[in-house]
Design a protein around this motif. Structure first.
Motif, short mmCIF file in Angstrom:
data_model
loop_
_atom_site.label_atom_id
_atom_site.label_comp_id
_atom_site.label_asym_id
_atom_site.label_seq_id
_atom_site.Cartn_x
_atom_site.Cartn_y
_atom_site.Cartn_z
N GLN A 1 -1.37 -2.46 -4.38
CA GLN A 1 -1.06 -3.34 -5.50
C GLN A 1 -0.22 -4.52 -5.01
N ILE A 2 0.18 -5.38 -5.95
CA ILE A 2 1.05 -6.50 -5.62
C ILE A 2 2.50 -6.01 -5.57
N GLY A 3 3.16 -6.23 -4.44
CA GLY A 3 4.56 -5.85 -4.28
C GLY A 3 5.46 -7.07 -4.40
N ASN B 1 6.51 -12.08 6.03
CA ASN B 1 7.25 -10.82 6.03
C ASN B 1 6.30 -9.64 6.23
N ALA B 2 6.81 -8.64 6.94
CA ALA B 2 6.14 -7.34 7.05
C ALA B 2 7.22 -6.27 6.91
N ALA B 3 6.93 -5.23 6.14
CA ALA B 3 7.93 -4.19 5.91
C ALA B 3 7.26 -2.85 5.68
N VAL B 4 8.00 -1.78 5.99
CA VAL B 4 7.52 -0.42 5.76
C VAL B 4 8.68 0.41 5.22
N ASN C 1 0.85 -1.19 0.00
CA ASN C 1 0.00 0.00 0.00
C ASN C 1 0.88 1.24 0.00
N VAL C 2 0.67 2.13 -0.99
CA VAL C 2 1.38 3.41 -1.07
C VAL C 2 0.45 4.50 -0.55
N ASN C 3 0.85 5.13 0.56
CA ASN C 3 0.02 6.14 1.21
C ASN C 3 0.75 7.49 1.16
N VAL D 1 5.10 3.38 2.53
CA VAL D 1 4.71 2.16 1.82
C VAL D 1 4.69 1.00 2.82
N PHE D 2 3.56 0.33 2.91
CA PHE D 2 3.41 -0.83 3.80
C PHE D 2 3.27 -2.10 2.95
N MET D 3 3.95 -3.16 3.36
CA MET D 3 3.82 -4.43 2.62
C MET D 3 3.74 -5.59 3.60
N LEU D 4 2.80 -6.49 3.35
CA LEU D 4 2.62 -7.70 4.14
C LEU D 4 2.52 -8.88 3.19
#
Length: 204
Positions: A58-60, A167-170, A37-39, A195-198
């Motif tokens: 979107q898909i990261g 994985n979780a990343a920011v 997610n791009v915020n 940017v948040f990614m899970l």
């Protein structure tokens, strides 16, 4: 030797072997995929008061090559993000972009730990395309310049077994673009998203 002692030794050896299988070592490749997610944060823009860029998911995809047991280099990619552009809450345009980001990462834990937090710093290139206008600006031509900027990252992996992980990343990214409407320079727009990614990952 007591059978219980033998069993304990065998179990300990098995756990040690499993831990070594989970180790991050030089030459390992870790591929992560998930929802990103791009915020955007447009509070410092100098274009038009009330102009905002909405978030999008979107898909990261992120791939890390371990250079040593504790240092890796990562390339972040994604399917194109599509953002609505609003003025005082009303949609006036939209754009798509791709934000590939190259980072150097540091993994402070012992390489055999199943829990692997990490930090990273890098550089981001954002390519804008498919800009369009709607509403009050419909019929005008919108152009956003591509952007280079720095990025910072925090993340964590947790090994499920010797290959799979969660994985979780920011990331915090410095994305600044220049806005043109019908060829007229409107000024700079600071997007500066978080940017948040899970997701999940696989170690090769």
């Amino acid at each position: 030797m007591n059978k219980k002692v033998i069993s304990a030794v065998v179990m300990g050896a098995s756990l040690a072997t499993a831990a070594n299988c989970m180790a991050y070592e030089a030459g390992d490749m870790v591929l992560r995929i998930g929802l990103a997610n791009v915020n955007p944060d447009t509070t410092n823009n100098t274009v038009v008061p009330g102009l905002d860029v909405e978030d999008n998911t979107q898909i990261g995809l992120a791939g890390t090559l371990m250079l040593t047991n504790n240092i890796g280099v990562e390339l972040l990619a994604a399917t194109p993000f599509k953002h609505d552009i609003t003025l005082d809450g009303t949609k006036v345009g939209e754009t798509e972009h791709l934000p590939p980001t190259l980072s150097i990462q540091y993994y402070p834990m012992e390489s055999s730990s199943p829990l692997q937090p990490y930090i990273g710093v890098g550089i981001n290139y954002t390519a804008f395309f498919s800009e369009g206008t709607t509403g009050a600006l419909a019929g005008t031509k919108l152009k956003l310049d591509d952007s280079w900027g720095l990025s910072a990252q925090l993340g964590v992996d947790y090994s499920i077994n010797d290959q799979w992980l969660v994985n979780a990343a920011v990331w915090k990214m410095d994305i600044d673009t220049n806005v043109e409407v019908d060829g007229t320079d409107m000024g700079g727009l600071e997007i500066d998203p978080t940017v948040f990614m899970l997701g999940v990952g696989y170690k090769f």
